[in-house]
Write a protein that holds these residues in place. Sequence first.
Motif, PDB file in Angstrom:
ATOM      1  N   VAL A  79     -11.349   5.277  -3.288  1.00  0.00           N
ATOM      2  CA  VAL A  79      -9.909   5.185  -3.067  1.00  0.00           C
ATOM      3  C   VAL A  79      -9.205   6.449  -3.552  1.00  0.00           C
ATOM      4  O   VAL A  79      -9.733   7.185  -4.389  1.00  0.00           O
ATOM      5  CB  VAL A  79      -9.379   3.918  -3.796  1.00  0.00           C
ATOM      6  CG1 VAL A  79      -9.371   4.067  -5.286  1.00  0.00           C
ATOM      7  CG2 VAL A  79      -7.997   3.532  -3.305  1.00  0.00           C
ATOM      8  N   TYR A 105      -5.494  -0.217  -2.495  1.00  0.00           N
ATOM      9  CA  TYR A 105      -5.851   0.423  -1.221  1.00  0.00           C
ATOM     10  C   TYR A 105      -4.686   0.471  -0.218  1.00  0.00           C
ATOM     11  O   TYR A 105      -4.866   0.942   0.888  1.00  0.00           O
ATOM     12  CB  TYR A 105      -7.018  -0.333  -0.569  1.00  0.00           C
ATOM     13  CG  TYR A 105      -8.354  -0.062  -1.204  1.00  0.00           C
ATOM     14  CD1 TYR A 105      -9.188   0.957  -0.735  1.00  0.00           C
ATOM     15  CD2 TYR A 105      -8.810  -0.825  -2.270  1.00  0.00           C
ATOM     16  CE1 TYR A 105     -10.421   1.200  -1.313  1.00  0.00           C
ATOM     17  CE2 TYR A 105     -10.045  -0.587  -2.858  1.00  0.00           C
ATOM     18  CZ  TYR A 105     -10.849   0.419  -2.368  1.00  0.00           C
ATOM     19  OH  TYR A 105     -12.066   0.658  -2.946  1.00  0.00           O
ATOM     20  N   GLY A 137      -7.768  -5.265  -0.066  1.00  0.00           N
ATOM     21  CA  GLY A 137      -8.255  -3.924   0.260  1.00  0.00           C
ATOM     22  C   GLY A 137      -9.739  -3.712   0.045  1.00  0.00           C
ATOM     23  O   GLY A 137     -10.455  -3.266   0.949  1.00  0.00           O
ATOM     24  N   ALA A 138     -10.231  -4.042  -1.139  1.00  0.00           N
ATOM     25  CA  ALA A 138     -11.637  -3.738  -1.450  1.00  0.00           C
ATOM     26  C   ALA A 138     -12.577  -4.614  -0.618  1.00  0.00           C
ATOM     27  O   ALA A 138     -13.657  -4.163  -0.220  1.00  0.00           O
ATOM     28  CB  ALA A 138     -11.897  -3.938  -2.940  1.00  0.00           C
ATOM     29  N   ARG A 171     -12.829  -3.072   2.770  1.00  0.00           N
ATOM     30  CA  ARG A 171     -13.674  -1.866   2.732  1.00  0.00           C
ATOM     31  C   ARG A 171     -15.157  -2.250   2.771  1.00  0.00           C
ATOM     32  O   ARG A 171     -15.973  -1.543   3.329  1.00  0.00           O
ATOM     33  CB  ARG A 171     -13.417  -1.057   1.454  1.00  0.00           C
ATOM     34  CG  ARG A 171     -12.018  -0.554   1.302  1.00  0.00           C
ATOM     35  CD  ARG A 171     -11.661   0.517   2.278  1.00  0.00           C
ATOM     36  NE  ARG A 171     -12.413   1.746   2.087  1.00  0.00           N
ATOM     37  CZ  ARG A 171     -12.548   2.682   3.022  1.00  0.00           C
ATOM     38  NH1 ARG A 171     -11.994   2.526   4.209  1.00  0.00           N
ATOM     39  NH2 ARG A 171     -13.224   3.775   2.776  1.00  0.00           N
ATOM     40  N   LEU A 209     -11.485   6.630   1.552  1.00  0.00           N
ATOM     41  CA  LEU A 209     -10.395   5.955   2.267  1.00  0.00           C
ATOM     42  C   LEU A 209      -9.453   6.957   2.926  1.00  0.00           C
ATOM     43  O   LEU A 209      -9.043   6.788   4.063  1.00  0.00           O
ATOM     44  CB  LEU A 209      -9.602   5.078   1.273  1.00  0.00           C
ATOM     45  CG  LEU A 209      -8.383   4.366   1.829  1.00  0.00           C
ATOM     46  CD1 LEU A 209      -8.797   3.220   2.743  1.00  0.00           C
ATOM     47  CD2 LEU A 209      -7.489   3.828   0.708  1.00  0.00           C
TER      48      LEU A 209
END
Length: 340
Positions: A193, A273, A308-309, A312, A321
């Motif tokens: 990130v 993120y 977010g994670a 990903r 990212l």
Amino acid sequence: MRISDTFGRPLKNLRISVTDRCNLRCQYCMPEEEYIWLSRGDILQFEEISALVDIFADLGADKVRLTGGEPLLRRNLPDLVRLIAKKPAIRDIAMTTNGVLLAEHAPALKAAGLHRVTVSLDTLRPERFAKLTRRPTHAQVIKGLLAVPQAGFTDTKVDTVVIRGVNDDELADLIEFCKPLPAEVRFIEYMDVGGATKWTMDSVVSRAEILKALERRYGRVEPVIEERSAPADRYRLPDGTVFGIISSTTAPFCSRCDRSRLTADGIWYLCLYALQGTDLRGPLRRGTSADELKALITGRWRARTDRGAEERLRNRHRSPLVRISELKKDPHLEMHTRGG
Ligand code: SAM
Ligand code: SF4
Ligand code: SF4
């Protein structure tokens, strides 16, 4: 009043970045020497931060963490701590620091009412530190860390980002070093990130690998069973020593995430993120009432869908990212701006 997002996650934990500046250049966070800095006039005054904390507290926030950049570069930080420590709704006020300036500031921070300190320390070797951070200040960090218990702080944490081929041979050494302080080590998986423009999946040492390495050294490692929203899963060594692992990359904890982030210039992010945030400084400075700000924050939090994670994790061809060209256009995308 308590508010929850679309997944039922409450708004609780507010991470406040007090500056985007830093006196280190960790290769996983600020690999460049120069950055575009937030403009000074945009940086929130302590009274403005305090007013926003009141609003968040009214909506259920009860934990504040001061971070940065390097929070101790912000002049008179104990004054801000004092303002926040006075608020009965905030039951925990902590700070994450790289430790370089901590020895001189720890007593004043304790006196101001700071509850807990987390020191980031990735290596016990000065030459390695110099290579990793581009600064020769390892001895100051160690001095800063030792000053934490001396100033009367308890429940101290040491955060270590584990990177393959860089410091993954020091896991047990770090645990041993922290035992007598005492401080609890938390190993953090390297994340893709913000400023982590040199990130590759190969350089991530996973939770499973960390546990395996520690079991080779210590024997059986038991999980500590507990109900927590904190990001670290905790484990116990045979001698009772507890350490944590924050597996943000290989086993993220988004489903329990009650944290959001306020940048030093008052942009509020719902996820580490997130590519976009909500400007709270503008309305605050235009004189928007506390109730209107509360309505703005409530609306955004109730609509929050961020994971977010976890998203990903689904990306099989994972790379950093944000590309460096994009980062250069918007400092808010940087890890050192949103506080990690
Ligand atoms: N400068 C302070 C410090 O280093 O403690 C506070 C800000 S720093 C951005 C907060 C935390 O984020 C640190 O513990 C740092 O190690 C962590 N961090 C920064 N970049 C990271 C990355 N790419 N992956 C995992 N953790 C990271
Ligand atoms: Fe390192 Fe923290 Fe500075 Fe980032 S903000 S470069 S992690 S000391
Ligand atoms: Fe929370 Fe976003 Fe981190 Fe997931 S990635 S734990 S939602 S901040």
